[in-house]
Design a protein around this motif. Structure first.
Motif, PDB file in Angstrom:
ATOM      1  N   LYS A  57       0.836  -1.203   0.000  1.00  0.00           N
ATOM      2  CA  LYS A  57       0.000   0.000   0.000  1.00  0.00           C
ATOM      3  C   LYS A  57       0.866   1.246   0.000  1.00  0.00           C
ATOM      4  O   LYS A  57       0.696   2.140  -0.812  1.00  0.00           O
ATOM      5  N   GLN A  67       8.637   9.824   6.174  1.00  0.00           N
ATOM      6  CA  GLN A  67       7.628  10.883   6.296  1.00  0.00           C
ATOM      7  C   GLN A  67       8.092  11.971   7.251  1.00  0.00           C
ATOM      8  O   GLN A  67       7.748  13.131   7.096  1.00  0.00           O
ATOM      9  N   ILE A 240     -11.244  16.140  -3.435  1.00  0.00           N
ATOM     10  CA  ILE A 240     -11.502  16.715  -2.112  1.00  0.00           C
ATOM     11  C   ILE A 240     -10.222  17.266  -1.477  1.00  0.00           C
ATOM     12  O   ILE A 240     -10.214  17.646  -0.307  1.00  0.00           O
ATOM     13  N   CYS A 242      -7.285  15.920  -0.570  1.00  0.00           N
ATOM     14  CA  CYS A 242      -6.572  15.216   0.497  1.00  0.00           C
ATOM     15  C   CYS A 242      -5.155  14.925   0.000  1.00  0.00           C
ATOM     16  O   CYS A 242      -4.806  15.267  -1.111  1.00  0.00           O
ATOM     17  N   GLY A 243      -4.360  14.304   0.801  1.00  0.00           N
ATOM     18  CA  GLY A 243      -2.987  14.037   0.367  1.00  0.00           C
ATOM     19  C   GLY A 243      -2.776  12.601  -0.070  1.00  0.00           C
ATOM     20  O   GLY A 243      -1.640  12.181  -0.305  1.00  0.00           O
ATOM     21  N   TYR A 247       0.834  11.219  -1.080  1.00  0.00           N
ATOM     22  CA  TYR A 247       1.561  10.510  -0.015  1.00  0.00           C
ATOM     23  C   TYR A 247       1.822   9.058  -0.385  1.00  0.00           C
ATOM     24  O   TYR A 247       2.834   8.488  -0.004  1.00  0.00           O
ATOM     25  N   TYR A 277      -2.749  20.248  -1.105  1.00  0.00           N
ATOM     26  CA  TYR A 277      -3.230  21.009   0.057  1.00  0.00           C
ATOM     27  C   TYR A 277      -3.183  22.511  -0.224  1.00  0.00           C
ATOM     28  O   TYR A 277      -2.179  23.001  -0.765  1.00  0.00           O
ATOM     29  N   PRO A 328     -10.130   8.672  -2.804  1.00  0.00           N
ATOM     30  CA  PRO A 328     -11.464   8.445  -2.255  1.00  0.00           C
ATOM     31  C   PRO A 328     -12.599   8.821  -3.193  1.00  0.00           C
ATOM     32  O   PRO A 328     -13.725   8.371  -3.009  1.00  0.00           O
TER      33      PRO A 328
ATOM     34  N   ILE B  20      -1.374   8.039   7.865  1.00  0.00           N
ATOM     35  CA  ILE B  20      -0.330   8.809   7.179  1.00  0.00           C
ATOM     36  C   ILE B  20      -0.651  10.311   7.196  1.00  0.00           C
ATOM     37  O   ILE B  20      -0.026  11.085   6.465  1.00  0.00           O
ATOM     38  N   ARG B  21      -1.629  10.715   7.965  1.00  0.00           N
ATOM     39  CA  ARG B  21      -2.009  12.132   8.103  1.00  0.00           C
ATOM     40  C   ARG B  21      -2.329  12.776   6.741  1.00  0.00           C
ATOM     41  O   ARG B  21      -1.923  13.893   6.471  1.00  0.00           O
ATOM     42  N   CYS B  22      -3.030  12.027   5.900  1.00  0.00           N
ATOM     43  CA  CYS B  22      -3.368  12.584   4.590  1.00  0.00           C
ATOM     44  C   CYS B  22      -4.617  13.455   4.664  1.00  0.00           C
ATOM     45  O   CYS B  22      -4.882  14.260   3.798  1.00  0.00           O
ATOM     46  N   TYR B  23      -5.415  13.241   5.711  1.00  0.00           N
ATOM     47  CA  TYR B  23      -6.650  13.996   5.973  1.00  0.00           C
ATOM     48  C   TYR B  23      -7.783  13.721   4.984  1.00  0.00           C
ATOM     49  O   TYR B  23      -8.705  14.520   4.849  1.00  0.00           O
ATOM     50  N   ALA B  24      -7.713  12.581   4.308  1.00  0.00           N
ATOM     51  CA  ALA B  24      -8.836  12.207   3.444  1.00  0.00           C
ATOM     52  C   ALA B  24     -10.101  12.041   4.282  1.00  0.00           C
ATOM     53  O   ALA B  24     -11.196  12.400   3.858  1.00  0.00           O
ATOM     54  N   ASN B  27     -11.468  15.465   5.022  1.00  0.00           N
ATOM     55  CA  ASN B  27     -11.973  16.137   3.828  1.00  0.00           C
ATOM     56  C   ASN B  27     -13.232  15.473   3.276  1.00  0.00           C
ATOM     57  O   ASN B  27     -14.033  16.117   2.616  1.00  0.00           O
ATOM     58  N   ALA B  28     -13.386  14.184   3.553  1.00  0.00           N
ATOM     59  CA  ALA B  28     -14.586  13.495   3.069  1.00  0.00           C
ATOM     60  C   ALA B  28     -15.752  13.678   4.034  1.00  0.00           C
ATOM     61  O   ALA B  28     -16.902  13.462   3.669  1.00  0.00           O
ATOM     62  N   VAL B  36     -10.345  26.677   8.245  1.00  0.00           N
ATOM     63  CA  VAL B  36      -8.979  26.206   8.483  1.00  0.00           C
ATOM     64  C   VAL B  36      -9.048  25.203   9.636  1.00  0.00           C
ATOM     65  O   VAL B  36      -9.433  25.546  10.751  1.00  0.00           O
ATOM     66  N   ASP B  40      -4.139  22.354  10.639  1.00  0.00           N
ATOM     67  CA  ASP B  40      -3.422  23.139   9.627  1.00  0.00           C
ATOM     68  C   ASP B  40      -3.020  24.521  10.127  1.00  0.00           C
ATOM     69  O   ASP B  40      -2.299  25.245   9.445  1.00  0.00           O
ATOM     70  N   ALA B  80     -13.074   6.726   2.792  1.00  0.00           N
ATOM     71  CA  ALA B  80     -12.037   7.577   2.189  1.00  0.00           C
ATOM     72  C   ALA B  80     -10.640   7.166   2.626  1.00  0.00           C
ATOM     73  O   ALA B  80      -9.679   7.332   1.891  1.00  0.00           O
ATOM     74  N   PRO B  82      -7.260   5.720   3.030  1.00  0.00           N
ATOM     75  CA  PRO B  82      -6.510   4.760   2.212  1.00  0.00           C
ATOM     76  C   PRO B  82      -5.853   3.667   3.049  1.00  0.00           C
ATOM     77  O   PRO B  82      -5.430   2.656   2.511  1.00  0.00           O
ATOM     78  N   MET B  83      -5.753   3.881   4.357  1.00  0.00           N
ATOM     79  CA  MET B  83      -5.009   2.939   5.194  1.00  0.00           C
ATOM     80  C   MET B  83      -5.911   1.960   5.942  1.00  0.00           C
ATOM     81  O   MET B  83      -5.461   1.275   6.862  1.00  0.00           O
ATOM     82  N   ASP B  84      -7.167   1.903   5.582  1.00  0.00           N
ATOM     83  CA  ASP B  84      -8.128   0.983   6.217  1.00  0.00           C
ATOM     84  C   ASP B  84      -8.191   1.159   7.730  1.00  0.00           C
ATOM     85  O   ASP B  84      -8.190   0.170   8.477  1.00  0.00           O
TER      86      ASP B  84
END
Ligand code: SF4
Ligand code: SF4
Ligand code: SF4
Ligand code: SF4
Ligand code: SF4
Lengths: 343, 130
Positions: A57, A67, A240, A242-243, A247, A277, A328, B20-24, B27-28, B36, B40, B80, B82-84
């Motif tokens: 993944k 990171q 949306i 996101c990263g 990433y 972002y 997503p 991974i702190r992607c914030y999906a 945001n979803a 803000v 952030d 959303a 990605p890391m389940d």
């Protein structure tokens, strides 16, 4: 290039033999996904990764570009003093990396080993790493490496490349580092007759399984002249911001440098950042040159398929399909490129 | 500490480690509306920005509390991510608390006042009077 074979039941022995001199990482199943995990003892990772998801993944990039990177720590009560981390120089082998991830190393090398800005952290990690790649007999539906200059058996960036022939692997020895690994083990033989033809058949079949058919040169030609095209007004709409795509991407390498402090103590760190972002381009004045999703999506596409090509003569995408699989909102970069291609 | 608490914490740590702190997720989320987000903000910086486990956990705790009594359990964050990561884990606990304490279930009645956004000066609970 030298070619050897090794029986599948000898592979675990070969890898176990590396443990005395190297740290060994290999893909291991965790829940439903694959992660690159350190092998602690012989046999604790099942090396038969023929079933389940093809690729990990997270990409291989965090092995060279974590990171979070700590540059140094300081204490304001001790002016002039700082403590820098000592980077390990223990040799390591990363086993079972897919070609699209090894190919991404060329992108990173172009950035982090350039004469202008050599990155000591990256270089040190690269030097201590040997990569054993494994080709992909069965690409996933999201894979499009053949379109970005690689392929399911592309060896660029690896030290050894394994090709799964059923009951044995064909091992392509690509570098001196790779040769050292092979020489240290007794499990390898010379390929018997017919083996190379068998390999060629497998390679051809895997390449044919990838049907995306993106014409990267054509895309670049369009991008060269269409910074202001109306296309950009709508293509980003469902994003949306996101990263995830950046990433997980093996080639995205943007970062932020900042200080994190607690009382008098602090550390200067480098962390991953993403052009998706809004804060990425936010100025201290409050102004933002990439103020909406339009400019940000355009940046991502332009950087990968135009600017990087202009600067380094390669696209900054290896077609691994992670951004396709994990976005997503299913904003499929292949679709974006195809729309560009027919424009 | 009761055993169940340890298990919950371990589970929360295990889940947070994958982030991974992607914030999906944020945001979803239909409830994350802040212009803000506090993660952030840089002046002041409320959160560490790396994937240090403590910072990641604070982010998740913060988001859980900020959606307390409002989360309708739509599952957008989980889909959303990605890391389940099992993001509904804490929200479900808070949903349960809100149901038990305020007889309120988010999303069922658009007219009903939000329990954590409302107060009465004549509330019978002592703490509200300060
Ligand atoms: S993963 Fe998808 S939604 Fe997230 S920033 Fe990338 S394109 Fe946009
Ligand atoms: S842009 Fe997408 S497909 Fe290309 S390398 Fe990055 S994650 Fe993989
Ligand atoms: S600018 Fe965007 S697309 Fe390019 S490397 Fe950085 S994060 Fe990736
Ligand atoms: S993109 Fe190509 S190299 Fe990568 S996993 Fe898929 S088939 Fe293998
Ligand atoms: S979407 Fe998942 S990985 Fe991303 S910040 Fe949220 S919990 Fe973490």
């Amino acid at each position: 290039m030298k070619e050897k074979t090794i029986k599948k039941n000898e592979l675990a022995n070969f890898v176990a033999g590396l443990l005395s001199d190297y740290q060994v990482f290999a893909p291991a199943k965790e829940e439903e996904s694959l992660v690159l995990k350190e092998m602690q003892a012989e046999g604790d990772i099942d090396l038969d990764i023929g079933v389940g998801p093809v690729n990990t993944k997270k990409s291989i990039k965090e092995f060279f570009f974590p990171q979070k990177e700590r540059f140094f720590s300081y204490d304001l009560t001790k002016p002039g003093e700082m403590e820098e981390p000592v980077l390990s120089d223990k040799k390591r082998v990363i086993f079972g990396v897919r070609p699209c991830d090894v190919n991404s190393i060329s992108v990173f090398d172009a950035i982090f080993t350039s004469d202008q800005y050599p990155d000591p952290y990256y270089i040190k990690r690269r030097e201590r790493t040997t990569i054993v790649a494994i080709g992909c007999n069965k690409p996933e539906t999201t894979c499009f490496c053949v379109d970005t200059g690689g392929g399911p058996f592309s060896a660029d960036g690896s030290d050894l490349l394994l090709v799964d022939l059923g009951d044995e692997y064909l091992v392509q020895v690509l570098t001196e580092k790779g040769e050292t690994l092979v020489n240290g083990s007794s499990g390898f033989s010379e390929p018997k007759s017919g083996v190379l033809q068998k390999r060629d058949g497998i390679v051809e079949e895997a390449q044919k399984a990838i049907k995306s058919d993106i014409k990267i040169k054509k895309v670049k030609g369009w991008l060269d002249n269409n910074f202001d095209a109306p296309f950009w007004d709508t293509v980003h709409e469902k994003c949306i911001g996101c990263g995830t795509c950046t990433y997980l991407c093996p080639t995205c390498h943007c970062f932020d440098i900042l200080d994190e402090t607690k009382g008098e103590k602090g550390e200067r760190i480098r962390i991953w950042d993403s052009c998706m972002y809004p804060q990425f381009t936010l100025h201290a004045s409050g102004g933002n040159p990439r103020k909406s999703g339009k400019e940000r999506m355009r940046q991502r596409v332009m950087h990968k398929f135009k600017y990087f090509v202009d600067n380094n003569e390669m696209v900054a995408c290896t077609g691994c399909g992670r951004c396709v699989k994990y976005c997503p909102v299913n904003l499929d970069i292949r679709e974006v490129l195809k729309q560009i291609q027919v424009s | 500490m009761p055993v169940s608490m340890c298990v919950c914490r371990l589970y929360f740590s295990k889940q947070s480690e994958k982030c991974i702190r992607c914030y999906a997720c944020r945001n979803a989320c239909p409830l994350c509306y802040c212009e803000v987000c506090c993660v952030d903000e840089s002046q002041p910086q409320w959160f560490g920005k790396s994937v240090a486990l403590s910072d990641t956990q604070v982010f998740h705790l913060m988001r859980t509390y900020h959606t307390a009594g409002r989360c309708v359990d739509c599952g957008a964050c989980v889909r959303a991510c990605p890391m389940d990561i099992d993001l509904r884990f804490m929200n479900k606990k808070i949903d349960k608390d809100v149901r038990e304490l305020f007889s309120y279930e988010a999303g069922m009645d658009p007219e009903a006042p939000l329990p954590l956004n409302t107060f009465k000066t004549d509330d019978e609970d002592e703490f509200i009077k300060g």
